[in-house]
Design an enzyme around this catalytic site. Structure first.
Site, PDB file in Angstrom:
ATOM      1  N   HIS A 104     -63.435 -42.172  66.061  1.00 24.98           N
ATOM      2  CA  HIS A 104     -63.445 -40.727  65.771  1.00 24.98           C
ATOM      3  C   HIS A 104     -64.828 -40.103  65.803  1.00 24.98           C
ATOM      4  O   HIS A 104     -64.973 -38.922  66.107  1.00 24.98           O
ATOM      5  CB  HIS A 104     -62.681 -40.431  64.487  1.00 24.98           C
ATOM      6  N   GLU A 140     -47.650 -42.718  71.169  1.00 28.38           N
ATOM      7  CA  GLU A 140     -48.855 -43.533  71.018  1.00 28.38           C
ATOM      8  C   GLU A 140     -48.529 -44.925  70.494  1.00 28.38           C
ATOM      9  O   GLU A 140     -49.420 -45.723  70.237  1.00 28.38           O
ATOM     10  CB  GLU A 140     -49.891 -42.825  70.135  1.00 28.38           C
ATOM     11  N   ASP A 190     -54.471 -44.596  70.856  1.00 33.93           N
ATOM     12  CA  ASP A 190     -53.681 -45.537  70.071  1.00 33.93           C
ATOM     13  C   ASP A 190     -52.721 -46.331  70.954  1.00 33.93           C
ATOM     14  O   ASP A 190     -52.495 -47.513  70.709  1.00 33.93           O
ATOM     15  CB  ASP A 190     -52.906 -44.797  68.977  1.00 33.93           C
ATOM     16  N   CYS A 206     -53.059 -36.326  75.365  1.00 30.18           N
ATOM     17  CA  CYS A 206     -54.189 -35.799  74.605  1.00 30.18           C
ATOM     18  C   CYS A 206     -55.150 -36.921  74.205  1.00 30.18           C
ATOM     19  O   CYS A 206     -56.113 -36.695  73.496  1.00 30.18           O
ATOM     20  CB  CYS A 206     -53.718 -35.031  73.382  1.00 30.18           C
TER      21      CYS A 206
HETATM   22  C1  PEP Z   1     -54.572 -40.859  70.424  1.00 37.41           C
HETATM   23  O1  PEP Z   1     -54.243 -41.786  69.693  1.00 37.41           O
HETATM   24  O2  PEP Z   1     -54.704 -40.976  71.659  1.00 37.41           O
HETATM   25  C2  PEP Z   1     -54.846 -39.530  69.865  1.00 37.41           C
HETATM   26  C3  PEP Z   1     -55.017 -38.486  70.646  1.00 37.41           C
HETATM   27  O3  PEP Z   1     -54.946 -39.401  68.531  1.00 37.41           O
HETATM   28  P1  PEP Z   1     -56.206 -39.891  67.659  1.00 37.41           P
HETATM   29  O4  PEP Z   1     -57.318 -40.218  68.600  1.00 37.41           O
HETATM   30  O5  PEP Z   1     -56.527 -38.776  66.747  1.00 37.41           O
HETATM   31  O6  PEP Z   1     -55.650 -41.090  66.970  1.00 37.41           O
HETATM   32 MG    MG Z   2     -53.627 -41.442  67.645  1.00 37.62          MG
END
Ligand code: PEP
Ligand code: MG
Length: 568
Positions: A186, A429, A453, A500
């Protein structure tokens, strides 16, 4: 030179600011006489008072009155005449300033710790804080504090938590490098949304660089050059200029559509963490928000879950800011590496496989309902889509959707105006959801593929660990097949499929994703224009052929090679 993973592109040249608590070593050695020791202590005490005032001032913008009171308690301790006279007394008996400060502080800490009264017991922690700061000042050591940075630096840390990253001041942070983390941790994702160059997973950097070292952070290639030569500085300044030029040249595409040479159109959207990111999406030609990570509203809240009203204001601001363009809001995805100050998650062996996201929301329906109400109330201000994170089973999706419908009905009964066109979809995911996508598509209005994920869970490789980051293989045919199942599943029921995860903004993956039929690509705002340029130069029909060949490959390397040859 050290090597890491380029996590947020750009180049920075600057001095190191190391985020590392100093190790304190105290000696009872008086080198230049009692008076000098007394002076060392008094100066350190003044600086400590000054530091606390500064930290308080900086924190004032984000903290409530009650929270700020803690700094007053710290100031009171630092200004306590009894404390000062005891330390001075010890120095006059022939002890060093550091030894005397530590002895008196330790004595006070243990006195407070042994008290019956809970209030006084808790004060021991405050005294520890103040005396640590004071002792560092006596010894001339700097306590790193991201909020106190007031000149241009490159932050170097073992790891940056999402809340550390949120504190980074864009004005002074030229870039950052961390030992831990991968492209989809993150801190990396936030660096991209802040447009700060970042290299993560740089093994050994904390042991190699010192505070104040000059370094080049090459976040295009993932390299760190320590104490560069004049030549190298010149070379990288040129590279930096070229990078900025290229970025500027892409601006001509801001208002263009994303249409392939043979007339197929896709949507390019931006990923955001809050209302302040909307501007970046629009400036970079985003056609919508494909992922609003609402957990940042929760992580920025200090004392409790954000209220319905606070959330309503944030959602309304984003919907209004996007001026009728589609906004996909993800409901709370907390847990894993994302923690809250005011809620303790149970200790688990594998938090990424544990109590998080929709699992938490379906358990704490009070928290979930508050968020859904805020969202439904905001729905009249734009084009809202809601999606649930980490859906593994049809039942989870149906349970979450049922709660949404209940809250919507309640609001209608209360006479609140709500939109009748809110789409309710889900993140794909977890491999289980991808495999069963055609069935999920009978219930969900849309999918958004979370590859960060999805790859982590498919490869069983922790996305935070640089040791296994070689398994982050978006182009591995196994991942491409899961993506294909998801997109085909959506289309079989007349639904749309977006992506995403970070893969959506990965230039090398775009041709294949286009060929697989992805409808919406949502990425860091800064990647949008580059993706538009690439897609506008492609033929959808050719890319379909490429995608078919890619899923029949054996390795990610083969797929990459195939894509390279096709695009030549
Ligand atoms: C993902 O898992 O690809 C996603 C977009 O969510 P995050 O990165 O917030 O887990
Ligand atoms: Mg995710």
């Amino acid at each position: 030179m050290l090597k890491g993973i380029a996590a947020s592109s750009g180049i920075a040249i600057g001095r190191v600011y190391k985020l590392q608590a100093p190790v304190i070593e105290v000696f009872n050695e008086v080198k230049e006489g009692i008076e000098k020791e007394k002076e060392r202590f008094k100066k350190a005490l003044e600086k400590t008072i000054d530091d606390i005032n500064k930290v308080k001032q900086r924190a004032a913008a984000n903290l409530s009155k009650e929270e700020l009171a803690i700094f007053d308690a710290h100031l009171m301790m630092a200004q306590d005449p009894e404390f000062e006279s005891q330390v001075v007394g010890m120095i006059e008996e022939g002890n060093s300033a550091d030894h005397s400060t530590k002895s008196v502080s330790d004595m006070m800490i243990s006195m407070f710790e042994s008290m019956e009264d809970a209030y006084f017991k808790e004060r021991a922690a405050d005294i520890k804080d103040v005396s640590y700061r004071l002792l560092c000042n006596v010894l001339g050591l700097t306590i790193p504090d991201l909020t106190l940075i007031d000149s241009e630096v490159i932050v170097v840390a073992s790891d940056l938590t999402p809340s550390d990253t949120a504190q980074l001041n864009k004005q002074y942070t030229l870039g950052f490098a961390t030992e831990i983390g991968g492209r989809t941790s993150h801190s990396a994702i936030m660096a991209r949304s802040l447009e700060i160059p970042a290299v993560v997973g740089v093994k050994g950097i904390m042991d190699t660089v010192k505070n104040g070292d000059l370094i080049i952070l090459d976040a295009l290639e993932g390299n760190i050059i320590i104490n560069p030569s004049e030549e190298e500085i010149k070379e990288y300044n040129l590279k930096k200029e070229a990078f900025l030029e290229e970025k500027k040249a892409l601006q001509v595409l801001v208002n263009e559509k994303t249409i392939t040479l043979d007339g197929h159109q896709v949507d390019l959207a931006g990923n955001i963490g809050g209302p302040k990111d909307v501007e970046g999406v629009l400036n970079n030609g985003g056609e919508g928000v494909g992922l609003f990570r609402t957990e940042f509203l929760y992580m920025n809240s200090e004392n409790d879950f954000p209220t319905e009203e606070e959330q309503f204001n944030a959602y309304k601001a984003v919907l209004e800011g996007m001026q009728g363009k589609r906004v996909v809001v993800r409901t709370l995805d907390i847990g894993g590496d994302k923690k809250l100050n005011y809620f303790t998650f149970p200790e688990e062996m594998n938090p990424f496989l544990g109590y998080r996201a929709i699992r938490f929301c379906l358990d704490r329906t009070d928290v979930f309902r508050t968020q859904l109400r805020a969202l439904i109330r905001a729905s009249v201000y734009g084009k809202l889509c809601i999606m649930f994170p980490m859906i593994a089973t049809i039942k989870e999706f149906l349970d979450a959707k049922a709660i949404f419908l209940e809250e919507k009905e309640k609001l209608v009964k209360e006479g609140v105006k709500v939109s009748e066109n809110i789409e309710v979809g889900m993140m794909v995911e977890i491999p289980a959801a991808a495999i069963l996508a055609d069935e999920f598509a009978k219930h969900a209005d849309f999918f958004s593929i979370g590859t960060n994920d999805l790859i982590q869970y498919s490869m069983a490789a922790d996305r935070m660990s640089e040791k296994v980051s070689y398994l982050y293989q978006p182009l591995n045919p196994s991942i491409l097949r899961l993506i294909k199942l998801t997109i085909d599943g959506a289309h079989s029921q007349g639904k749309w499929a977006g992506m995403c995860g970070e893969m959506a903004g990965d230039a090398s993956a775009a041709p294949i994703l286009l060929g697989l039929g992805l409808d919406e690509f949502s990425m860091s705002a800064t990647s949008i224009l580059k993706a538009r340029k690439i897609i506008r130069g492609l033929n959808k029909k050719d890319m379909e052929e490429l995608a078919n060949k890619a899923i029949a490959c054996q390795t990610a390397q083969e797929v990459a090679q195939l894509a390279k040859e096709t695009l030549k």
